[in-house]
Scaffold this motif. Structure first.
Motif, PDB file in Angstrom:
ATOM      1  N   ARG A  70      47.237  30.792  56.063  1.00 32.20           N
ATOM      2  CA  ARG A  70      47.715  31.815  54.892  1.00 32.20           C
ATOM      3  C   ARG A  70      46.573  31.245  53.627  1.00 32.20           C
ATOM      4  N   LEU A  71      46.704  30.169  53.361  1.00 33.47           N
ATOM      5  CA  LEU A  71      45.616  29.634  52.300  1.00 33.47           C
ATOM      6  C   LEU A  71      44.173  29.931  52.613  1.00 33.47           C
ATOM      7  N   ARG A  73      43.067  32.544  54.619  1.00 34.17           N
ATOM      8  CA  ARG A  73      43.016  33.864  54.247  1.00 34.17           C
ATOM      9  C   ARG A  73      42.882  34.454  52.737  1.00 34.17           C
ATOM     10  N   GLU A  74      43.569  33.737  52.205  1.00 39.47           N
ATOM     11  CA  GLU A  74      43.642  34.058  50.714  1.00 39.47           C
ATOM     12  C   GLU A  74      42.314  33.600  50.025  1.00 39.47           C
ATOM     13  N   LYS A  75      41.888  32.232  50.356  1.00 42.09           N
ATOM     14  CA  LYS A  75      40.568  31.986  49.859  1.00 42.09           C
ATOM     15  C   LYS A  75      39.251  32.914  50.238  1.00 42.09           C
ATOM     16  N   GLY A  77      39.858  36.061  51.051  1.00 46.61           N
ATOM     17  CA  GLY A  77      40.068  37.578  50.451  1.00 46.61           C
ATOM     18  C   GLY A  77      40.291  38.249  51.522  1.00 46.61           C
ATOM     19  N   SER A  79      42.687  40.481  54.413  1.00 44.82           N
ATOM     20  CA  SER A  79      43.977  41.038  54.361  1.00 44.82           C
ATOM     21  C   SER A  79      44.777  40.574  55.523  1.00 44.82           C
ATOM     22  N   LYS A  80      46.078  40.624  55.668  1.00 45.02           N
ATOM     23  CA  LYS A  80      47.023  39.848  56.576  1.00 45.02           C
ATOM     24  C   LYS A  80      46.622  40.411  57.756  1.00 45.02           C
TER      25      LYS A  80
END
Length: 181
Positions: A70-71, A73-75, A77, A79-80
């Protein structure tokens, strides 16, 4: 156990969510993606599997893997829908946490994901499991199911940003143990 004087012991905690480690992972993915002629429709973060019993008994590893993905993916940018977590190296009769990477990549190909990238965030360096299992068994599973481009993103190995992340973790853990010069 027979020593009368017990030495001090300090261990380094898991660093699965350390910001510098996540940044090093993100850097490696971005550099790999920048070099691809076709952008993968899915990034698979494949971790070493453990029996499901471990999770049910309170072992935090499965949750730590999910958080790392998750981290990351967020870093990045992303999508899920662009990033999945899967688990490799399952053996024996017990039920293991899933999805199983070798089966998951075949399912992705069958669902129309013809171009994927895969990485092993829980391994700090490439080894037999990452090089043989992913580059052969898992790659073959994806290609036989109709995949077209299978890109392995190497472990962090001796990348400068990985070494810097490890040093940050170590220096934090040494704080209070070593006196300033």
């Amino acid at each position: 156990m027979k020593m009368k004087w017990q030495p001090y012991i300090r261990t380094v905690p898991a660093y699965f969510d350390h910001p510098d480690y996540i940044q090093a992972l993100a850097n490696s993915v971005q550099e790999a993606y920048d070099g691809f002629s076709t952008r993968p429709t899915k990034l698979v973060a494949s971790y070493h599997g453990v029996p499901e019993r471990y999770l049910m008994e309170g072992d935090p590893y499965h949750c730590q893997c999910q958080k790392t993905t998750r981290l990351l993916r967020e870093k990045l940018g992303f999508s899920k829908e662009e990033v999945d977590t899967a688990f490799q190296s399952q053996f024996g009769p017990e039920k293991w946490v899933g999805p199983q990477t070798v089966k998951h990549v075949a399912e992705l190909a069958e669902q129309g994901h013809k171009h994927i990238a895969i990485m092993s965030p829980a391994f700090s360096s490439d080894c037999v499991e990452t090089l043989e299992e992913i580059e052969e068994e898992i790659r073959d599973s994806f290609m036989e199911a109709g995949g077209e481009t299978f890109s392995y993103i190497p472990c962090l190995n001796d990348r400068d940003d990985h070494i810097d992340a490890l040093l940050a973790v170590i220096n934090n853990e040494l704080a209070g143990w070593l006196s300033a010069p």
